[in-house]
Structure formats: C-alpha cells, structure tokens
Design a protein around this motif. Structure first.
Motif, PDB file in Angstrom:
ATOM      1  N   SER A  98       0.799  -1.219   0.000  1.00  0.00           N
ATOM      2  CA  SER A  98       0.000   0.000   0.000  1.00  0.00           C
ATOM      3  C   SER A  98       0.833   1.270   0.000  1.00  0.00           C
ATOM      4  O   SER A  98       0.272   2.376  -0.015  1.00  0.00           O
ATOM      5  CB  SER A  98      -0.944  -0.006   1.207  1.00  0.00           C
ATOM      6  N   VAL A  99       2.179   1.158   0.022  1.00  0.00           N
ATOM      7  CA  VAL A  99       3.009   2.345  -0.193  1.00  0.00           C
ATOM      8  C   VAL A  99       3.494   2.408  -1.632  1.00  0.00           C
ATOM      9  O   VAL A  99       4.347   3.235  -1.975  1.00  0.00           O
ATOM     10  CB  VAL A  99       4.193   2.410   0.799  1.00  0.00           C
ATOM     11  N   GLY A 100       2.959   1.529  -2.498  1.00  0.00           N
ATOM     12  CA  GLY A 100       3.228   1.597  -3.927  1.00  0.00           C
ATOM     13  C   GLY A 100       4.331   0.697  -4.433  1.00  0.00           C
ATOM     14  O   GLY A 100       4.714   0.791  -5.604  1.00  0.00           O
ATOM     15  N   GLY A 118       0.980   0.779  10.350  1.00  0.00           N
ATOM     16  CA  GLY A 118       0.079  -0.076   9.581  1.00  0.00           C
ATOM     17  C   GLY A 118       0.393  -0.061   8.099  1.00  0.00           C
ATOM     18  O   GLY A 118       0.675   0.999   7.520  1.00  0.00           O
ATOM     19  N   ILE A 119       0.349  -1.233   7.473  1.00  0.00           N
ATOM     20  CA  ILE A 119       0.564  -1.385   6.041  1.00  0.00           C
ATOM     21  C   ILE A 119      -0.255  -2.582   5.580  1.00  0.00           C
ATOM     22  O   ILE A 119      -0.670  -3.415   6.398  1.00  0.00           O
ATOM     23  CB  ILE A 119       2.062  -1.603   5.728  1.00  0.00           C
ATOM     24  N   THR A 306     -14.258  -6.167  -0.878  1.00  0.00           N
ATOM     25  CA  THR A 306     -13.601  -5.110  -1.632  1.00  0.00           C
ATOM     26  C   THR A 306     -13.248  -3.993  -0.671  1.00  0.00           C
ATOM     27  O   THR A 306     -13.614  -4.009   0.507  1.00  0.00           O
ATOM     28  CB  THR A 306     -14.515  -4.590  -2.754  1.00  0.00           C
ATOM     29  N   TYR A 307     -12.510  -3.003  -1.154  1.00  0.00           N
ATOM     30  CA  TYR A 307     -12.176  -1.866  -0.308  1.00  0.00           C
ATOM     31  C   TYR A 307     -13.354  -0.928  -0.178  1.00  0.00           C
ATOM     32  O   TYR A 307     -14.120  -0.709  -1.117  1.00  0.00           O
ATOM     33  CB  TYR A 307     -10.996  -1.098  -0.901  1.00  0.00           C
ATOM     34  N   PHE A 316      -4.265   1.467   6.777  1.00  0.00           N
ATOM     35  CA  PHE A 316      -3.543   0.411   6.082  1.00  0.00           C
ATOM     36  C   PHE A 316      -3.376   0.658   4.586  1.00  0.00           C
ATOM     37  O   PHE A 316      -2.768  -0.154   3.894  1.00  0.00           O
ATOM     38  CB  PHE A 316      -4.233  -0.936   6.308  1.00  0.00           C
ATOM     39  N   GLY A 317      -3.908   1.755   4.084  1.00  0.00           N
ATOM     40  CA  GLY A 317      -3.764   2.056   2.668  1.00  0.00           C
ATOM     41  C   GLY A 317      -4.440   1.018   1.796  1.00  0.00           C
ATOM     42  O   GLY A 317      -5.256   0.213   2.241  1.00  0.00           O
ATOM     43  N   GLN A 318      -4.089   1.034   0.506  1.00  0.00           N
ATOM     44  CA  GLN A 318      -4.734   0.157  -0.463  1.00  0.00           C
ATOM     45  C   GLN A 318      -3.695  -0.429  -1.418  1.00  0.00           C
ATOM     46  O   GLN A 318      -2.834   0.273  -1.924  1.00  0.00           O
ATOM     47  CB  GLN A 318      -5.782   0.954  -1.256  1.00  0.00           C
ATOM     48  N   VAL A 319      -3.787  -1.741  -1.633  1.00  0.00           N
ATOM     49  CA  VAL A 319      -2.900  -2.424  -2.573  1.00  0.00           C
ATOM     50  C   VAL A 319      -3.520  -2.372  -3.956  1.00  0.00           C
ATOM     51  O   VAL A 319      -4.659  -2.802  -4.146  1.00  0.00           O
ATOM     52  CB  VAL A 319      -2.671  -3.892  -2.144  1.00  0.00           C
TER      53      VAL A 319
END
Length: 345
Positions: A98-100, A118-119, A306-307, A316-319
């Motif tokens: 999720s940080v790219g 969180g990740i 889903t998100y 936690f961001g998004q993958v």
C-alpha cells in the motif's frame, strides 16, 4: 506473507529463560488453506519459546511444485508493529503493498517490509514463465515500542554480502557477523540489534561464525544433517543457543550438503501480543487494528470483499493491481490476554 490460519490464537510473546546447551524447538505443521492451500512448518512462536532476539515468527515452506495452478496467492492483508522478512531458496514471489511497491524477490535477495503504524500487502507467484518450485522461509521481527508509530516502508536488497570459507557460503541478509576474519554487514534497516544469514555447507564442511556474545541465536535447518555447536538439529527444527557465546560452530555431516538459516539478536526487552497479522502491546491494540482493517473493507452480497470508499487514505492504505479483494480478518477469540512478566522481572 500473511498468517492465513482460520482461527489464530492470540499469542503472548516474551523472552524465555536461557539455559545451557542447545535447546531444540520442533516445528508444528500449519495448514494455511485458502487460495494458497499451502502447509508450512512453524517453529516460532511456540509455548517453549516465542522470541529469539526480536524474531517472533518463523514459517518454513516447500519445496512446492508451482508448475500447475496459480502457485502462491496471498491477497491483500494488513500488518502492524513488525517487519516481514521474505527469503527464498528457490522460486520467485511478486510483492505489492500500500506504499506503492511492486517487487519480485528471488533467491539470495531480501524483501523487507516495515509495517510501523500499519501497512497492507499481497504476495503471489508471478504469472507466465516462472521457476518450477517455491521454497523458502517467512520471518517476522517485532518492532520496539519506539518504532510502533513510524510510517510504513519497504526495502529490496538484491546485492547482499557473501563470504566463502572452507566449504561454507554465508549470505548475510540482516545485521552483521564475521566469517574467517571477513566482516559481513547487511544494508537492511533494523530497529533492534539483529542477525539473519543463510549458511550453505559442502558435505563434511564446518564454519565458525564470530557473533556478538550478548545476542541469543537460533539455527533453522532446511536440509542435510547439521550439528549446531555440539547438538544435532534435524531438518525443519530450530536449535536455540543462549547469549554468552562469542562464536557459533555449524557443521554438515559427511554424506550430503546442508543448508540452514541463522537468526539472532539482543534479547527483546518488551513483551508483545500477536494475533493474526497484528502485533501490539495490549489486547486493545489488536482489537483496534482489527476494527480499523475491517472498516477499510466492505462485504458484498455475494460474499466477496472489496475496499471501502476512501480506503487508500486510511491506516492500512490500499494495494493496487492484485486480482482480488483484500482478506477479511478472522473473528477475535473470546479470551482476553495480558503480556506475562518475564522471569526475574
């Protein structure tokens, strides 16, 4: 890699007592199930010992045939309070987070992900042409309290230090040690003093590793007949050596080559609670992390996941780019645990 157990127990991880000799920790088979349908051999954590330095999780898997089907498929899932260490003997794994980050790890290379606050990430066997077998270890280290709130980040190290000495090859992926007078130091970022190295031995070869005597160490044997100090450690077992040793001797039997992974570090000063893929200091830390993750995903009528809207800006961001939605967190157990005090404290 995620812990895909359907009913994970909440585990109190605390530094254990330190005796003489080598303590043998036998693995337990853990069927992870799900889309990956993989069995692993887990030596950390367990009742007898849950930490070696800050190392708190050790899964040994393969060799698995990935020529048919999709191979490893671990959908997006969260982590807190730890670092994940992906280390392969054979095969390839594609990492997204999720940080790219988008990075393939191969044998002799290190993927190191620091969760901090969180990740989330996914792991999969690459599509198309790929090596026929998947074989390696997944290791986690606990972050100290001072690093629990840091921003998540990812590192890939493809050029790690290697020493060759008297029939032994030592690949250093975390920390530092010396082999035959040659100092090895990994560029990987750590938050407590740690050691992580792969040791390959020709038949009958032995190697003496110069280590920090303040550290405790453990040797996970992948293959071959291995003696650690003066104790035989069977394949898939973990041999633990308490602090106080300035050197460690690893020897292969005469009949076949051997391979093992050495982990170690300064005994961890904090007690932690680990459940599923979350690590904290209290039961409430785990509950909060699970609630935050579940708030980021929305259940659909067909049972898929889903998100939720705005997930990319949440904890936690998004993958991006994985073929399916994120994993649901299991239900928490009814039992509430508190960290135990270590002996003598």
């Amino acid at each position: 890699m995620s812990n895909l157990e359907i009913r994970p127990a909440e585990q109190v991880c605390t530094a254990g007592e330190q005796g003489d000799g080598v303590e043998l920790l036998t693995p337990r088979d853990v069927p992870l199930g799900g889309p990956r349908a993989m069995n692993v051999r887990r030596t950390l954590p367990q009742r007898a010992r849950s930490l070696v330095g800050a190392w708190c999780f050790s899964d040994h898997y393969g060799p698995d045939d990935v020529t048919s089907g999709e191979g490893m498929q671990v959908p997006p899932h969260p982590h807190t309070g730890l670092q994940t260490v992906s280390w392969l003997f054979e095969g390839e794994i594609l990492h997204r987070d999720s940080v790219g980050s988008l990075q393939t790890v191969r044998p002799g290379e290190l993927n190191l992900m620091t969760a901090g606050v969180g990740i989330s990430h996914s792991e999969e066997s690459p599509k198309g042409s790929r090596p026929p077998r998947l074989h390696g270890v997944q290791l986690w280290t606990a972050l100290p309290g001072s690093a629990l709130g840091i921003d998540p980040h990812f590192e890939h190290h493809g050029d790690l230090p290697v020493a060759r000495h008297d029939g032994a090859v030592v690949r250093m992926f975390i920390g530092r040690l010396a082999v035959g007078g040659q100092e090895l130091a990994s560029p990987a970022t750590t938050y407590t003093p740690l050691v992580g190295a792969q040791v390959d031995l020709e038949p009958g070869a032995e190697v003496r590793l110069d280590v920090d005597p303040a550290h405790e160490h453990a040797l996970l044997v992948d293959s071959g007949e291995v003696t650690f100090e003066q104790s035989v450690v069977p394949p898939s077992n973990l041999g633990y050596a308490a602090p106080g040793r300035p050197t460690l001797l690893v020897r292969a039997a005469a009949g076949a080559p051997a391979r093992a992974v050495l982990i170690g570090g300064l005994p961890f000063a904090e007690d932690i609670i680990m459940w599923w893929n979350f690590m904290g200091r209290t039961h409430e830390d785990v509950v909060r992390a699970r609630d935050d993750w579940m708030a980021q995903i929305a259940d659909l009528d067909d049972g898929s996941t889903t998100y939720a809207d705005g997930a990319a800006g949440r904890r936690f961001g998004q993958v991006q780019g994985y073929r399916s939605g994120p994993l649901r967190a299991p239900e928490l157990p009814d039992l509430r645990l508190k960290p135990r005090a270590r002996p003598g404290r």
